[in-house]
Design an enzyme around this catalytic site. Structure first.
Site, PDB file in Angstrom:
ATOM      1  N   LYS A 192       0.833  -1.193   0.000  1.00 41.46           N
ATOM      2  CA  LYS A 192       0.000   0.000   0.000  1.00 41.46           C
ATOM      3  C   LYS A 192       0.878   1.256   0.000  1.00 41.46           C
ATOM      4  CE  LYS A 192      -3.679  -2.073   2.850  1.00 41.46           C
ATOM      5  NZ  LYS A 192      -4.818  -1.873   1.924  1.00 41.46           N
ATOM      6  N   ARG A 237     -10.367 -11.474   1.634  1.00 42.05           N
ATOM      7  CA  ARG A 237     -11.290 -12.466   1.060  1.00 42.05           C
ATOM      8  C   ARG A 237     -10.684 -13.864   1.081  1.00 42.05           C
ATOM      9  NH1 ARG A 237     -11.600  -9.169  -4.397  1.00 42.05           N
ATOM     10  NH2 ARG A 237     -11.371  -7.569  -2.791  1.00 42.05           N
TER      11      ARG A 237
END
Length: 517
Positions: free
Chosen positions: A293, A367
């Site tokens: 990130k 996920r």
């Protein structure tokens, strides 16, 4: 971190022994007006020599408008027993704001949220105060208690300079007119329990990642579970490998702090009416892994375990409330770090249950661990499954920082979203468009963890999770990427930092299932 004490009292607010007296104000086209429940206070000011009630006139002179979250303090000068009057804005009456279009239950929920926010604003403004008496409870007892307990919250565990104010120590809530004493006490006890669970989640979220990592998080979850009388199971990295939790091991493999999976179970008592599975994302810190990130605001990623915190607090709450439901929380815990042992874009992971996933982006990690947990949770044959996670930045782009996206099987999705709105936590039902499913196809594996484009990212993540839900199982996914962590200033009962969303939604859904199936 101290917690305010609450008591239910009767009599006149004007003569109550307290350091501060809380009253509500409504906003309107003709200026502010006193909300219900403060008539005796208004009369006391009038008797002391005021005009037209006196209190409202003085508040107007002090600049009060009654807008939401506004707090105006006024010395009572002997008109009432408390030396300080705190007028807190509720905003316009729901019937005015909604122009009479809302059903009664919707209007009641709107009023409750106004009271909750006002009570929270007052509690924050009264930090350092010993004792307050509130008339807001005459409007909605549960909302006034929840708001005060949540508004008084402050995370001071790491403050060493003694500068932090102590929270409001005690709140006396005036019983609503005509309320049965036993019913009112039960309402107050439940509200305190629910708000206490939210505070538990907030404490976990606000704990920095050097102290809250998979092993320590699992230990704290086990401690909470044991304290609530839950069955506790913790799988370490060796047990995860033996059982084939490929998603959890893949994501957690880049960190020296190895992953865990925690299972907490409330039996539901002697005759549980249904079985509910809760799943929460427990990424204790998320760098994005190899797909790292940007550095800006990466500190917010301490909140990437908010879903896990919520379900841990909720299953303990179910036991405290003795809900007649068997509730099991399945919580994968990882730290997503870049290193020589990290999983890579291009890797194929074999998930728990056997499906394979091609990793195209290691920052779509939530996920992957949730897929493992959902399959494991479904092995218990629950009647319902609810999963919550800070899953996608696309949720914030679509719905903002205060509204969660709710996906899943249509009827149950709508039921969960309805409770999210009714509790004031906010939630909106979102679709799972079939045309997006093909974009998750992989050239190597059963599916990829992301699509090749940015469109409908929140929905694509929901579609990915759906691949791991057992056929015919009513389920809901609550994306709380925005609502779970407040990066701005405090408002209402919402502090800066961890919010505890969606604990109150989950509690409402479980109560609904316990009562209605």
């Amino acid at each position: 971190m101290s917690t305010p004490e609450f008591s239910l009292v009767t009599g006149s607010a004007a003569t109550a022994d307290a350091d501060a007296l809380i009253v509500g104000l409504r906003s309107g086209e003709d200026g502010p007006s006193l909300a219900g429940g403060a008539d005796d206070v208004d009369a006391a000011f009038a008797e002391s020599g005021g005009v037209d009630g006196g209190l409202l006139e003085l508040l107007a002179l002090a600049g009060a408008t009654g807008k939401a979250d506004e707090v105006v303090k006024l010395p009572s000068r002997g008109a009432v027993a408390a030396p300080l009057v705190v007028a807190v804005g509720l905003g316009a009456a729901p019937s005015d704001r909604q122009r009479g279009s809302a059903a009664p239950s919707q209007a009641d929920a709107a009023t409750a949220e106004q009271v909750r926010r006002a009570s929270g604003s007052a509690a924050r403004a009264l930090a350092g105060t010993e004792r307050a008496v509130s008339t807001l409870s005459r409007l909605d007892l549960a909302a006034a208690a929840e708001g005060a307990l949540l508004g008084a919250y402050a995370f001071t565990e790491y403050k060493s300079n003694g500068a932090a104010k102590k929270p409001l120590r005690r709140v006396d809530l005036l019983a609503p007119a005509g309320a049965d004493a036993s019913d009112a006490e039960s309402t107050l006890a439940r509200a305190v329990a629910v708000a206490g669970a939210v505070r538990t989640a907030r404490n976990l979220i606000n704990t920095p990642p050097n102290d809250l990592y998979p092993a320590s998080f699992a230990a704290r979850a086990a401690e909470i579970g044991a304290g609530a009388g839950l069955e506790v199971e913790v799988l370490d990295e060796a047990q995860l490998a033996e059982a084939g939790y490929g998603g959890v091991l893949g994501v957690g493999g880049g960190s020296s702090r190895l992953p865990r999976l925690v299972r907490l179970r409330w039996s539901g008592g002697d005759s549980p009416r249904a079985t509910v599975a809760l799943v929460g994302k427990g990424v204790t810190f998320d760098t994005g892994g190899i797909s790292i990130k940007p550095a800006a605001n990466m500190d917010h990623m301490t909140s990437d375990m908010s879903g896990a915190a919520a379900v841990i607090a909720t299953v303990a709450l179910a036991a405290e409330l003795k809900l007649p439901l068997a509730v099991t929380a399945t919580v994968p815990m990882v730290e997503n770090m870049p290193s020589g042992t990290s999983y890579r874009p291009g890797d194929v992971l074999t998930m728990y249950g056997g499906k394979t996933v091609e990793v195209l982006n290691t920052d779509a990690e939530g996920r992957l661990i949730l897929a493992d947990a959902i399959v494991r949770a479904a092995e218990d044959s629950p009647d319902y499954l609810i999963e919550t996670s800070t899953l996608t930045g696309a949720q914030v782009v679509s719905l903002g920082n205060r509204t969660a996206g709710v996906m899943g099987s249509d009827d149950f999705r709508d039921r969960v979203a309805g409770h999210a709105r009714a509790t004031g936590e906010g939630g909106w039902p979102m679709p799972l468009p079939e045309e997006l499913r093909a974009d998750l196809d992989s050239r190597l594996a059963d599916l990829a963890n992301v699509t090749g484009h940015r469109w409908g990212g929140m929905l694509s993540a929901g579609l990915f999770l759906r691949e791991f839900v057992a056929d015919g199982l009513p389920w809901a996914h609550i994306d709380i990427a925005g609502p779970s962590f407040n990066t701005g200033g405090p408002w209402g009962y919402t502090p800066k930092g961890g919010t505890g969303v969606p604990v109150r939604t989950l509690a409402a859904v479980l109560t609904d299932i316990a009562e209605n199936g």
